[in-house]
Write a protein that holds these residues in place. Structure first.
Motif, PDB file in Angstrom:
ATOM      1  N   ALA A  91      -0.284 -10.557   8.141  1.00 44.99           N
ATOM      2  CA  ALA A  91      -1.574 -11.229   8.317  1.00 44.99           C
ATOM      3  C   ALA A  91      -2.251 -10.834   9.630  1.00 44.99           C
ATOM      4  O   ALA A  91      -3.477 -10.795   9.710  1.00 44.99           O
ATOM      5  CB  ALA A  91      -1.385 -12.746   8.260  1.00 44.99           C
ATOM      6  N   LYS A  92      -1.452 -10.528  10.637  1.00 48.07           N
ATOM      7  CA  LYS A  92      -1.996 -10.272  11.972  1.00 48.07           C
ATOM      8  C   LYS A  92      -2.265  -8.788  12.256  1.00 48.07           C
ATOM      9  O   LYS A  92      -3.181  -8.448  13.004  1.00 48.07           O
ATOM     10  CB  LYS A  92      -1.037 -10.827  13.025  1.00 48.07           C
ATOM     11  CG  LYS A  92      -1.556 -10.744  14.427  1.00 48.07           C
ATOM     12  CD  LYS A  92      -0.723 -11.520  15.407  1.00 48.07           C
ATOM     13  CE  LYS A  92      -1.341 -11.368  16.784  1.00 48.07           C
ATOM     14  NZ  LYS A  92      -0.937 -12.366  17.708  1.00 48.07           N
ATOM     15  N   TYR A  93      -1.448  -7.912  11.694  1.00 41.95           N
ATOM     16  CA  TYR A  93      -1.526  -6.489  12.006  1.00 41.95           C
ATOM     17  C   TYR A  93      -1.697  -5.658  10.732  1.00 41.95           C
ATOM     18  O   TYR A  93      -1.600  -6.178   9.629  1.00 41.95           O
ATOM     19  CB  TYR A  93      -0.247  -6.033  12.737  1.00 41.95           C
ATOM     20  CG  TYR A  93       0.002  -6.762  14.027  1.00 41.95           C
ATOM     21  CD1 TYR A  93      -0.744  -6.477  15.156  1.00 41.95           C
ATOM     22  CD2 TYR A  93       0.996  -7.734  14.114  1.00 41.95           C
ATOM     23  CE1 TYR A  93      -0.516  -7.147  16.347  1.00 41.95           C
ATOM     24  CE2 TYR A  93       1.237  -8.405  15.304  1.00 41.95           C
ATOM     25  CZ  TYR A  93       0.475  -8.107  16.418  1.00 41.95           C
ATOM     26  OH  TYR A  93       0.707  -8.761  17.598  1.00 41.95           O
ATOM     27  N   THR A  94      -1.890  -4.371  10.913  1.00 42.00           N
ATOM     28  CA  THR A  94      -2.047  -3.460   9.782  1.00 42.00           C
ATOM     29  C   THR A  94      -0.700  -2.861   9.404  1.00 42.00           C
ATOM     30  O   THR A  94      -0.056  -2.211  10.228  1.00 42.00           O
ATOM     31  CB  THR A  94      -3.018  -2.309  10.160  1.00 42.00           C
ATOM     32  OG1 THR A  94      -4.262  -2.874  10.565  1.00 42.00           O
ATOM     33  CG2 THR A  94      -3.226  -1.373   8.985  1.00 42.00           C
ATOM     34  N   ARG A  95      -0.287  -3.096   8.178  1.00 44.12           N
ATOM     35  CA  ARG A  95       0.935  -2.457   7.669  1.00 44.12           C
ATOM     36  C   ARG A  95       0.625  -1.015   7.313  1.00 44.12           C
ATOM     37  O   ARG A  95      -0.429  -0.716   6.777  1.00 44.12           O
ATOM     38  CB  ARG A  95       1.464  -3.204   6.447  1.00 44.12           C
ATOM     39  CG  ARG A  95       2.136  -4.507   6.796  1.00 44.12           C
ATOM     40  CD  ARG A  95       2.708  -5.212   5.611  1.00 44.12           C
ATOM     41  NE  ARG A  95       3.823  -4.488   5.021  1.00 44.12           N
ATOM     42  CZ  ARG A  95       4.647  -5.000   4.133  1.00 44.12           C
ATOM     43  NH1 ARG A  95       4.479  -6.249   3.721  1.00 44.12           N
ATOM     44  NH2 ARG A  95       5.637  -4.292   3.631  1.00 44.12           N
ATOM     45  N   ILE A  96       1.593  -0.158   7.625  1.00 45.28           N
ATOM     46  CA  ILE A  96       1.397   1.268   7.299  1.00 45.28           C
ATOM     47  C   ILE A  96       2.601   1.804   6.547  1.00 45.28           C
ATOM     48  O   ILE A  96       3.598   1.183   6.446  1.00 45.28           O
ATOM     49  CB  ILE A  96       1.134   2.111   8.568  1.00 45.28           C
ATOM     50  CG1 ILE A  96       2.144   1.801   9.668  1.00 45.28           C
ATOM     51  CG2 ILE A  96      -0.264   1.866   9.061  1.00 45.28           C
ATOM     52  CD1 ILE A  96       1.979   2.636  10.908  1.00 45.28           C
TER      53      ILE A  96
END
Length: 140
Positions: free
Chosen positions: A135-140
């Protein structure tokens, strides 16, 4: 901008685990791989020389520092197994109170062996951490 020293590598996870002298830690490591692959839906991969990570996300702090890190992970260290499954502070406190025998570091949980903790609670901690990071960061 400085490059992070700890990054994902092509090192073999199995080789790292087999190099662990303590048989119980090796067995616990294989069990953790199974649990964390199921929780993250990602394969185990070495993050630096000693952290076994699952999934990746891109972070950027207010300070401008940025990099990649595993969603969750662990490291079978000599003194204890370091579990990188904690991220959300007070919302995870009720889970920690039910986890079992462990010590808390700044951003990780130290356990001597998996039989010292409640694996259902560990599963909930992993799920909570993955949800928080996603929810807080971008998954890669």
């Amino acid at each position: 901008m400085a490059v992070n020293k700890t990054q994902y590598t092509e090192a073999c996870v199995g080789d790292v685990i087999e190099a662990v002298a303590d048989k119980q830690k090796r067995e616990d490591s294989y069990a953790l791989i199974e649990l964390m692959e199921k929780a993250s839906k990602e394969k185990a991969q070495m993050f630096g020389p000693s952290i076994i990570g699952f999934g990746k996300y891109q972070y950027k702090y207010d300070s401008g520092h940025e990099g990649e890190a595993p969603l969750i992970g662990f490291s079978p260290r000599k003194a204890a197994i370091s579990l990188y499954v904690y991220s959300d502070g007070t919302s995870q406190d009720p889970l920690l109170s039910q986890l079992g025998k462990f010590k808390m570091g700044k951003s990780c949980i130290y356990v001597k062996k998996l039989s010292d903790i409640n694996l259902d609670v560990l599963q909930n901690l992993m799920d909570s951490t993955i949800n928080f990071i996603s929810a807080k960061y971008t998954r890669i």
